[in-house]
Design an enzyme around this catalytic site. Structure first.
Site, PDB file in Angstrom:
ATOM      1  N   ALA A  63       0.856  -1.189   0.000  1.00 55.67           N
ATOM      2  CA  ALA A  63       0.000   0.000   0.000  1.00 55.67           C
ATOM      3  C   ALA A  63       0.890   1.237   0.000  1.00 55.67           C
ATOM      4  CB  ALA A  63      -0.898  -0.011   1.227  1.00 55.67           C
ATOM      5  N   GLY A 108       0.808  -5.092   0.852  1.00 58.49           N
ATOM      6  CA  GLY A 108      -0.378  -5.221  -0.003  1.00 58.49           C
ATOM      7  C   GLY A 108      -0.068  -5.869  -1.353  1.00 58.49           C
ATOM      8  N   GLU A 111      -0.194  -9.428  -0.681  1.00 54.14           N
ATOM      9  CA  GLU A 111      -1.607  -9.747  -0.410  1.00 54.14           C
ATOM     10  C   GLU A 111      -2.384  -9.889  -1.726  1.00 54.14           C
ATOM     11  OE1 GLU A 111      -1.789  -6.468   2.549  1.00 54.14           O
ATOM     12  OE2 GLU A 111      -2.778  -7.957   3.806  1.00 54.14           O
ATOM     13  N   GLU A 131       4.668  -4.981   7.273  1.00 60.74           N
ATOM     14  CA  GLU A 131       3.876  -3.908   7.891  1.00 60.74           C
ATOM     15  C   GLU A 131       4.236  -3.658   9.352  1.00 60.74           C
ATOM     16  OE1 GLU A 131       2.693  -6.198   5.816  1.00 60.74           O
ATOM     17  OE2 GLU A 131       1.086  -5.401   4.558  1.00 60.74           O
TER      18      GLU A 131
HETATM   19  N1  CAA Z   1       4.495   3.195  -0.618  1.00 55.08           N
HETATM   20  C1  CAA Z   1       4.887   4.342  -1.166  1.00 55.08           C
HETATM   21  N2  CAA Z   1       6.071   4.526  -1.787  1.00 55.08           N
HETATM   22  C2  CAA Z   1       6.887   3.469  -1.847  1.00 55.08           C
HETATM   23  C3  CAA Z   1       6.551   2.209  -1.291  1.00 55.08           C
HETATM   24  C4  CAA Z   1       5.284   2.088  -0.669  1.00 55.08           C
HETATM   25  N3  CAA Z   1       4.855   0.939  -0.155  1.00 55.08           N
HETATM   26  N4  CAA Z   1       7.589   1.361  -1.506  1.00 55.08           N
HETATM   27  C5  CAA Z   1       8.524   2.060  -2.173  1.00 55.08           C
HETATM   28  N5  CAA Z   1       8.107   3.322  -2.368  1.00 55.08           N
HETATM   29  C6  CAA Z   1       8.804   4.410  -3.063  1.00 55.08           C
HETATM   30  C7  CAA Z   1       9.979   4.937  -2.250  1.00 55.08           C
HETATM   31  O1  CAA Z   1       9.540   5.864  -1.288  1.00 55.08           O
HETATM   32  C8  CAA Z   1      10.810   5.554  -3.337  1.00 55.08           C
HETATM   33  O2  CAA Z   1      10.221   6.787  -3.709  1.00 55.08           O
HETATM   34  P1  CAA Z   1      11.167   8.101  -3.946  1.00 55.08           P
HETATM   35  O3  CAA Z   1      12.079   7.710  -5.059  1.00 55.08           O
HETATM   36  O4  CAA Z   1      10.192   9.158  -4.288  1.00 55.08           O
HETATM   37  O5  CAA Z   1      11.915   8.298  -2.659  1.00 55.08           O
HETATM   38  C9  CAA Z   1      10.614   4.598  -4.516  1.00 55.08           C
HETATM   39  O6  CAA Z   1       9.398   3.904  -4.250  1.00 55.08           O
HETATM   40  C10 CAA Z   1      11.720   3.576  -4.665  1.00 55.08           C
HETATM   41  O7  CAA Z   1      11.843   2.908  -3.418  1.00 55.08           O
HETATM   42  P2  CAA Z   1      13.240   2.770  -2.630  1.00 55.08           P
HETATM   43  O8  CAA Z   1      14.115   3.916  -2.957  1.00 55.08           O
HETATM   44  O9  CAA Z   1      12.929   2.529  -1.200  1.00 55.08           O
HETATM   45  O10 CAA Z   1      13.820   1.451  -3.341  1.00 55.08           O
HETATM   46  P3  CAA Z   1      14.829   0.387  -2.736  1.00 55.08           P
HETATM   47  O11 CAA Z   1      15.199  -0.509  -3.855  1.00 55.08           O
HETATM   48  O12 CAA Z   1      15.912   1.081  -1.982  1.00 55.08           O
HETATM   49  O13 CAA Z   1      13.984  -0.424  -1.639  1.00 55.08           O
HETATM   50  C11 CAA Z   1      12.036  -1.648  -0.854  1.00 55.08           C
HETATM   51  C12 CAA Z   1      12.924  -1.228  -2.061  1.00 55.08           C
HETATM   52  C13 CAA Z   1      12.849  -2.544   0.055  1.00 55.08           C
HETATM   53  C14 CAA Z   1      10.852  -2.396  -1.431  1.00 55.08           C
HETATM   54  C15 CAA Z   1      11.597  -0.377  -0.077  1.00 55.08           C
HETATM   55  O14 CAA Z   1      11.074   0.555  -1.006  1.00 55.08           O
HETATM   56  C16 CAA Z   1      10.547  -0.642   0.946  1.00 55.08           C
HETATM   57  O15 CAA Z   1      10.833  -1.160   2.002  1.00 55.08           O
HETATM   58  N6  CAA Z   1       9.273  -0.275   0.633  1.00 55.08           N
HETATM   59  C17 CAA Z   1       8.171  -0.395   1.577  1.00 55.08           C
HETATM   60  C18 CAA Z   1       7.696  -1.834   1.721  1.00 55.08           C
HETATM   61  C19 CAA Z   1       6.588  -1.891   2.755  1.00 55.08           C
HETATM   62  O16 CAA Z   1       6.769  -1.563   3.918  1.00 55.08           O
HETATM   63  N7  CAA Z   1       5.407  -2.342   2.308  1.00 55.08           N
HETATM   64  C20 CAA Z   1       4.221  -2.414   3.147  1.00 55.08           C
HETATM   65  C21 CAA Z   1       3.360  -1.214   2.889  1.00 55.08           C
HETATM   66  S1  CAA Z   1       2.036  -1.085   4.031  1.00 55.08           S
HETATM   67  C22 CAA Z   1       0.850  -2.132   3.405  1.00 55.08           C
HETATM   68  O17 CAA Z   1       0.992  -2.744   2.369  1.00 55.08           O
HETATM   69  C23 CAA Z   1      -0.383  -2.209   4.264  1.00 55.08           C
HETATM   70  C24 CAA Z   1      -1.372  -3.219   3.860  1.00 55.08           C
HETATM   71  O18 CAA Z   1      -1.267  -4.399   4.130  1.00 55.08           O
HETATM   72  C25 CAA Z   1      -2.577  -2.797   3.216  1.00 55.08           C
END
Ligand code: CAA
Length: 257
Positions: A63, A108, A111, A131
């Site tokens: 998400a 998500g 999921e 999460e």
């Molecule tokens: N939401 C919004 N933006 C996201 C994102 C997310 N889930 N995941 C990545 N991005 C964005 C980053 O902020 C970044 O944006 P900017 O360039 O504008 O800064 C861009 O995508 C590229 O990401 P990274 O620079 O972080 O890329 P990376 O290769 O260094 O890392 C990653 C990759 C390990 C996947 C890391 O991006 C990460 O940990 N992302 C979040 C994963 C996460 O926590 N997911 C759970 C979300 S909550 C959810 O899903 C709730 C639910 O169940 C409904």
């Protein structure tokens, strides 16, 4: 579509999550657009299999966290409900669905993949429900679907540590159907889809329904649905075609009737 790219080709409806700069993070717009394209695929008789995949280096990183700052209890609940309803719709979709995982499938994103019938992943893919590291927990059905897919101990480990696992580990625990090389991901997914395309779409639909509803019911109800449905199948043209083709040593030509 603002968040998706969509293609219809050779009986397959392709849904590309298309926010590569944000690793295809799911926002409300994407939820609504997937819902709308699925409604179109559902009534399009040419489409017999649906494949989800991501543009760029990720399947989907979950998400969209950037919108979380604005959420309060009521709006967060509403967002989770909308996401969860979409995943339920995907799970119950009348046609077979495949997640072609091309990189990160997190939160998500995983999921969504878990709501699909099949998951085929490239060997470099990383899976997880991280999460908990954000001080929240999975909200699009993951707390329930992961347990059912891999069992309680592994599901608790994945959700409560938030650790990511590699695709081959995902295959070992039953989360992933098949791991393939990055280069062959599309070819292998198409090979898998081709097997489904050969079958009767009607009988596949009935079978999927019985497997899913039976899985959520006491076994006696599931078994009863199986035998009732088995009788029903004998009133279809596709059953006649399948049996006749076998007896006459030819390939069946199923029409979905
Ligand atoms: N939401 C919004 N933006 C996201 C994102 C997310 N889930 N995941 C990545 N991005 C964005 C980053 O902020 C970044 O944006 P900017 O360039 O504008 O800064 C861009 O995508 C590229 O990401 P990274 O620079 O972080 O890329 P990376 O290769 O260094 O890392 C990653 C990759 C390990 C996947 C890391 O991006 C990460 O940990 N992302 C979040 C994963 C996460 O926590 N997911 C759970 C979300 S909550 C959810 O899903 C709730 C639910 O169940 C409904």
């Amino acid at each position: 579509m603002e968040t998706l790219d969509v293609k219809k080709e050779n009986g397959i409806g392709w849904i590309y999550l298309n926010r590569p700069d944000k690793l295809n993070a799911i926002n409300l717009k994407m939820i609504n657009e997937i819902d709308s394209i699925l409604k179109d695929f559902e009534t399009d008789n040419e489409i017999r299999v649906v494949i989800f995949t991501g543009k760029g280096k990720a399947f989907c990183a979950g998400a969209d966290i950037s919108q979380f700052k604005e959420l309060n209890t009521m709006t967060a609940w509403n967002f989770a409900r909308k996401g969860r309803e979409l995943m339920d719709y995907i799970e119950r979709f009348m046609k077979p669905t495949i997640a072609m995982i091309n990189g990160y499938a997190l939160g998500g994103g995983l999921e969504l993949a878990m709501a699909c019938d099949f998951r085929i992943a490239s060997e470099d893919s990383m899976l997880g429900l991280p999460e908990i590291n954000l001080g929240i927990y999975p909200g699009f059905g993951g707390t329930q679907r992961l347990v059912r897919l891999v069992g309680k101990p592994k599901a608790m480990e994945i959700m409560m540590t938030g650790d990511r696992i590699r695709a081959d580990e995902g295959e070992r625990i039953g989360l992933i159907n098949k791991v393939v090389t990055k280069e062959s991901l599309e070819e292998e997914t198409l090979k898998f889809a081709a097997k489904l395309l050969e079958k009767s779409p009607l009988i596949l639909s009935i079978l999927k329904n019985i497997i899913l509803y039976g899985n959520d019911s006491p076994i006696v109800d599931g078994l009863n649905m199986e035998s009732l449905g088995w009788g029903y199948v004998f009133s279809t043209e596709d059953e006649k075609e399948g049996v006749d083709a076998f007896l006459n040593k030819r390939k069946p030509n199923f029409k979905g009737k």
